[in-house]
Design a protein around this motif. Structure first.
Motif, PDB file in Angstrom:
ATOM      1  N   TYR A  36      -2.552   1.553  -0.735  1.00 20.08           N
ATOM      2  CA  TYR A  36      -3.819   0.986  -0.104  1.00 20.08           C
ATOM      3  C   TYR A  36      -3.596   0.084   0.955  1.00 20.08           C
ATOM      4  O   TYR A  36      -2.454  -0.480   0.663  1.00 20.08           O
ATOM      5  N   GLN A  38      -6.150  -3.172   2.973  1.00 22.15           N
ATOM      6  CA  GLN A  38      -7.221  -3.950   3.248  1.00 22.15           C
ATOM      7  C   GLN A  38      -6.807  -4.755   4.574  1.00 22.15           C
ATOM      8  O   GLN A  38      -6.162  -5.629   4.491  1.00 22.15           O
ATOM      9  N   LYS A  42     -12.834  -6.144   6.038  1.00 19.43           N
ATOM     10  CA  LYS A  42     -12.788  -4.691   5.505  1.00 19.43           C
ATOM     11  C   LYS A  42     -12.506  -4.358   4.279  1.00 19.43           C
ATOM     12  O   LYS A  42     -11.917  -5.160   3.127  1.00 19.43           O
ATOM     13  N   GLN A  43     -13.193  -3.228   3.795  1.00 18.35           N
ATOM     14  CA  GLN A  43     -12.905  -2.763   2.547  1.00 18.35           C
ATOM     15  C   GLN A  43     -11.284  -2.083   2.115  1.00 18.35           C
ATOM     16  O   GLN A  43     -10.858  -1.585   3.159  1.00 18.35           O
ATOM     17  N   ARG A  44     -10.927  -2.216   1.024  1.00 19.86           N
ATOM     18  CA  ARG A  44      -9.765  -1.618   0.739  1.00 19.86           C
ATOM     19  C   ARG A  44      -9.905  -0.119   0.878  1.00 19.86           C
ATOM     20  O   ARG A  44     -10.799   0.483   0.256  1.00 19.86           O
ATOM     21  N   GLU A  45      -8.767   0.490   1.492  1.00 22.90           N
ATOM     22  CA  GLU A  45      -8.955   1.937   1.788  1.00 22.90           C
ATOM     23  C   GLU A  45      -7.540   2.618   1.464  1.00 22.90           C
ATOM     24  O   GLU A  45      -6.558   1.981   1.299  1.00 22.90           O
ATOM     25  N   SER A  46      -7.849   3.762   1.092  1.00 18.40           N
ATOM     26  CA  SER A  46      -6.505   4.572   0.795  1.00 18.40           C
ATOM     27  C   SER A  46      -5.667   5.111   2.038  1.00 18.40           C
ATOM     28  O   SER A  46      -6.319   5.341   2.940  1.00 18.40           O
TER      29      SER A  46
END
Length: 114
Positions: A36, A38, A42-46
């Motif tokens: 992941y 981040q 911003k939000q954490r993303e895969s």
């Protein structure tokens, strides 16, 4: 359970980095592993994941540029990042789910900038 991520750094656009995630405390060979990231604000993303048998999945934003792999004998997962872009900047985390609980590594900073 411990996940130790390493390999981050500063790279220019178009450059490459290889991240590693060393795992302990789990039966690594049967666990799906994932990366992941981040970015600031911003939000954490895969980013990518790899199954126990080595089947990969990628976010659309990194397909064709990033390659996820694993070495079960070394209990280590890798993320080869090529043709990097400024939008790849962020803290990269490794992740797994073990006995119903999610575990995160401490993160490694990746900065893509000229």
């Amino acid at each position: 359970v411990q996940l130790q991520a390493s390999g981050g750094g500063l790279v220019q656009p178009g450059g490459s980095l290889r991240l590693s995630c060393a795992a302990s405390g789990i039966n690594f060979a049967i666990n799906t592993m994932a990366w992941y990231r981040q970015a600031p604000g911003k939000q954490r993303e895969s980013v990518a994941s790899i199954s126990s048998v080595g089947s990969p999945n990628y976010a659309d934003s990194v397909k064709g540029r990033f390659t996820i792999s694993r070495d079960n004998t070394r209990r280590t997962m890798y993320l080869q990042m090529d043709n990097m872009k400024t939008e790849d900047t962020g803290v990269y985390y490794c992740n797994t789910i073990f006995r119903g609980l999610g575990y995160w590594g401490q993160g490694t900073q990746v900065t893509v900038s000229s």
